[in-house]
Motif scaffolding. Structure first.
Motif, short mmCIF file in Angstrom:
data_model
loop_
_atom_site.label_atom_id
_atom_site.label_comp_id
_atom_site.label_asym_id
_atom_site.label_seq_id
_atom_site.Cartn_x
_atom_site.Cartn_y
_atom_site.Cartn_z
N GLY A 154 121.70 36.20 -31.53
CA GLY A 154 122.79 35.43 -30.96
C GLY A 154 122.35 34.07 -30.49
N GLN A 155 123.31 33.27 -30.08
CA GLN A 155 123.05 31.89 -29.69
C GLN A 155 123.11 31.72 -28.17
OE1 GLN A 155 125.55 29.13 -31.79
NE2 GLN A 155 124.75 27.33 -30.74
N TYR A 156 122.13 30.96 -27.68
CA TYR A 156 122.12 30.61 -26.26
C TYR A 156 123.09 29.44 -26.06
CZ TYR A 156 120.37 29.18 -21.66
OH TYR A 156 120.27 28.87 -20.32
N PRO A 157 123.95 29.43 -25.01
CA PRO A 157 123.97 30.31 -23.83
C PRO A 157 124.93 31.49 -23.95
CG PRO A 157 125.35 28.43 -23.42
CD PRO A 157 124.80 28.24 -24.79
N LEU B 86 118.78 29.47 -30.85
CA LEU B 86 119.08 30.78 -31.41
C LEU B 86 118.01 31.80 -31.02
CD1 LEU B 86 119.91 29.54 -35.03
CD2 LEU B 86 121.50 29.82 -33.12
N TRP B 87 118.44 32.95 -30.55
CA TRP B 87 117.52 34.02 -30.22
C TRP B 87 117.14 34.78 -31.49
CZ3 TRP B 87 115.25 33.75 -25.80
CH2 TRP B 87 115.92 33.29 -24.66
N ARG B 88 115.84 35.05 -31.64
CA ARG B 88 115.37 35.81 -32.79
C ARG B 88 114.31 36.81 -32.35
NH1 ARG B 88 114.48 31.31 -37.64
NH2 ARG B 88 116.70 30.95 -38.07
N TYR B 89 114.30 37.92 -33.06
CA TYR B 89 113.28 38.95 -32.78
C TYR B 89 112.46 39.14 -34.05
CZ TYR B 89 111.31 43.63 -32.16
OH TYR B 89 110.45 44.70 -32.09
N ARG B 90 111.12 38.93 -33.90
CA ARG B 90 110.20 39.06 -35.03
C ARG B 90 109.55 40.44 -34.97
NH1 ARG B 90 105.83 34.43 -36.33
NH2 ARG B 90 107.78 33.42 -36.98
N TYR B 91 109.58 41.16 -36.10
CA TYR B 91 109.01 42.51 -36.13
C TYR B 91 108.52 42.78 -37.55
CZ TYR B 91 113.39 43.94 -38.35
OH TYR B 91 114.45 44.07 -39.21
N LYS B 92 107.82 43.91 -37.72
CA LYS B 92 107.29 44.28 -39.03
C LYS B 92 107.78 45.66 -39.43
CE LYS B 92 103.03 41.53 -39.05
NZ LYS B 92 101.55 41.57 -39.19
N LEU C 20 118.50 37.38 -20.34
CA LEU C 20 118.44 38.81 -20.04
C LEU C 20 119.08 39.64 -21.16
CD1 LEU C 20 119.29 38.88 -16.20
CD2 LEU C 20 117.06 39.21 -17.32
N GLU C 21 120.18 39.14 -21.71
CA GLU C 21 120.84 39.85 -22.80
C GLU C 21 119.99 39.85 -24.06
OE1 GLU C 21 125.59 39.14 -21.71
OE2 GLU C 21 124.46 37.58 -22.78
N ALA C 22 119.29 38.75 -24.31
CA ALA C 22 118.40 38.69 -25.47
C ALA C 22 117.26 39.69 -25.35
CB ALA C 22 117.86 37.28 -25.64
N ARG C 23 116.72 39.80 -24.13
CA ARG C 23 115.64 40.77 -23.92
C ARG C 23 116.14 42.20 -24.10
NH1 ARG C 23 113.14 37.69 -18.55
NH2 ARG C 23 111.78 36.23 -19.71
N ALA C 24 117.37 42.47 -23.62
CA ALA C 24 117.94 43.82 -23.78
C ALA C 24 118.16 44.13 -25.26
CB ALA C 24 119.26 43.92 -23.02
N ALA C 25 118.62 43.14 -26.03
CA ALA C 25 118.83 43.33 -27.47
C ALA C 25 117.51 43.58 -28.18
CB ALA C 25 119.53 42.12 -28.06
N ARG C 26 116.45 42.85 -27.74
CA ARG C 26 115.13 43.07 -28.31
C ARG C 26 114.66 44.49 -28.03
NH1 ARG C 26 110.78 40.39 -24.82
NH2 ARG C 26 111.66 42.01 -23.48
N ASP C 27 114.89 44.96 -26.80
CA ASP C 27 114.46 46.32 -26.43
C ASP C 27 115.21 47.37 -27.24
OD1 ASP C 27 112.74 45.18 -24.61
OD2 ASP C 27 114.06 45.49 -22.87
N ASP C 28 116.50 47.13 -27.51
CA ASP C 28 117.26 48.05 -28.35
C ASP C 28 116.68 48.09 -29.76
OD1 ASP C 28 119.01 48.77 -26.36
OD2 ASP C 28 120.59 47.37 -26.94
N ALA C 29 116.32 46.93 -30.27
CA ALA C 29 115.74 46.85 -31.62
C ALA C 29 114.42 47.60 -31.68
CB ALA C 29 115.54 45.39 -32.01
#
Length: 418
Positions: free
Chosen positions: A53-56, A36-42, A61-70
């Motif tokens: 979301g879940q890999y695959p 599972l992809w997760r983004y940790r932030y404060k 690349l999609e996980a990194r794009a979602a992180r950048d949007d966040a």
């Protein structure tokens, strides 16, 4: 930073663990093998996790794009988790929904608070006059000029009132689209003053008795379907609303008391608030004159075996459109002079002039309940003896020198085009 090869090789362990990619993004590997992809932030010093979301299904690349949007949302002062919840609640789809999709969603939401007939009319008007022109466009591609062009087509067929109602419905759809995150503006809101003006005052009606006699003579002389002529005569005699008459089932006439015939129209077919539609005490009682019963007997010889008193000329299982009566009046030369609904004004004006002391009774015959009347005290039989007398008085005035109802079925008939 992670690679696809590292992710694919990651095996489940006895305890869950993380594979860090960077800038708060990591892959969470569960003991069962889930990735599972997760983004940790404060936010204000409090650590939070955002599931991406879940890999695959969601690639690296999609996980990194979602992180950048966040992270962009964070920089704008928004909590990425709240942004995600709002999108889920509103069903936002980045403006990809078409106008027709939005309109059908809006209609489905509004339908429970409308009576069935009105809900059907709203959807039919959109399907007929709007969807063919802008239904497959996304909201951002629809401009005020586009909306006005659609409305002009309706205005040009002399349906200005319909065009106004269409504008309101189109505007309501855009407001719904804005609220659900799929539209940015309401182009229908600004076109009102660019629309064709409406004539002020009541709907056109002949309110002089002699002129009314002449209109009925001319209308009944026009080559037309005899059942439509009988519908107009019964409409004139009863002064009910055209839509109510056009959809009358035979069941409402099958058990008339021949000595004191009264047509009982169920509340569900009357123009009432939705909460009163199922209230039998609000059924409308229409006293029937001898001449009105004569019309019913005549039309029964033609349509009595079907479900409707006045069926569609081409489809006997469907009711007549009230437009059929309007078209006949137009062909008789009364376009913009008298409409089917105008018989209510004819009745009210002429009878109030002759019987001024019975104004309240006449209003009740038109199903006009006084505004100061306590709703719970509504009495459908109020003034019934006077109403019966006035209904016969009106018929005597209206039908002077009129031919028998059966003759309307033997006159010249317009040939229907197939």
């Amino acid at each position: 930073m992670l690679t696809d090869a590292q992710i694919k090789k990651a095996k489940p362990a006895e305890k869950a663990y993380r594979l860090v990619d960077g800038n708060g993004l990591h892959l969470f590997v569960t003991p069962s093998g889930g990735k599972l992809w997760r983004y940790r932030y404060k936010v204000e010093g409090v650590e939070k996790l955002l599931s991406l979301g879940q890999y695959p299904l969601v690639s690296l690349l999609e996980a990194r794009a979602a992180r950048d949007d966040a992270k962009s949302n964070q920089r704008a002062g928004h909590d990425p988790s709240i942004v995600k919840k709002i999108k889920k609640l509103t069903g936002a789809r980045s403006g990809k929904a078409t106008f027709e999709e939005l309109a059908r969603e809006w209609h489905a939401l509004q339908k429970p608070r409308w009576v069935e007939r009105h809900a059907d009319d709203v959807l039919y008007s959109l399907e007929r006059d709007v969807f063919p022109h802008i239904g497959d466009l996304i909201p951002s591609d629809i401009t005020p000029a586009t909306v006005l062009g659609v409305l002009r087509m309706t205005e040009n067929r002399e349906a200005k009132e319909t065009a106004r109602r269409l504008r309101q419905r189109i505007s309501a759809v855009f407001v719904y689209g804005i609220a659900s995150g799929r539209a940015d503006q309401d182009p229908a809101a600004v076109v009102t003053k660019a629309m064709a003006p409406l004539k002020k005052g009541k709907q056109p009606a002949v309110v002089d008795l002699e002129a009314l006699h002449e209109m009925l003579r001319q209308t009944e002389a026009v080559p037309a379907y005899g059942v439509t002529k009988l519908a107009i005569r019964l409409l004139a005699l009863t002064a009910v609303r055209p839509g109510t008459l056009a959809t009358t089932p035979w069941s409402e006439f099958d058990e008339l008391d021949r000595k004191k015939p009264v047509w009982r129209i169920p509340a569900e077919r009357m123009k009432l608030k939705l909460e009163h539609k199922g209230d039998e005490s609000r059924d409308h009682l229409v006293p029937l004159s001898h001449q009105a019963v004569e019309v019913i007997d005549a039309v029964r010889t033609i349509t009595g075996k079907g479900p409707f008193v006045f069926p569609n000329a081409r489809h006997a299982h469907k009711p007549m459109s009230e437009n059929a009566m309007g078209y006949l009046l137009n062909r008789a030369g009364y376009h913009s002079k008298h409409v089917p609904h105008g018989f209510r004004s004819s009745f009210s004006t002429i009878m109030n002039e002759r019987f001024p002391a019975d104004r309240q009774v006449i209003d009740f015959m038109l199903a006009h309940v006084p505004k100061d009347k306590v709703e719970s005290a509504y009495n459908r039989a109020l003034y019934l003896p006077q109403r019966i007398k006035l209904a016969q008085e009106w018929a005597e005035l209206l039908m002077q020198n009129a031919p028998p109802a059966m003759e309307l079925l033997t006159g010249p008939v317009k040939i229907l085009k197939r």
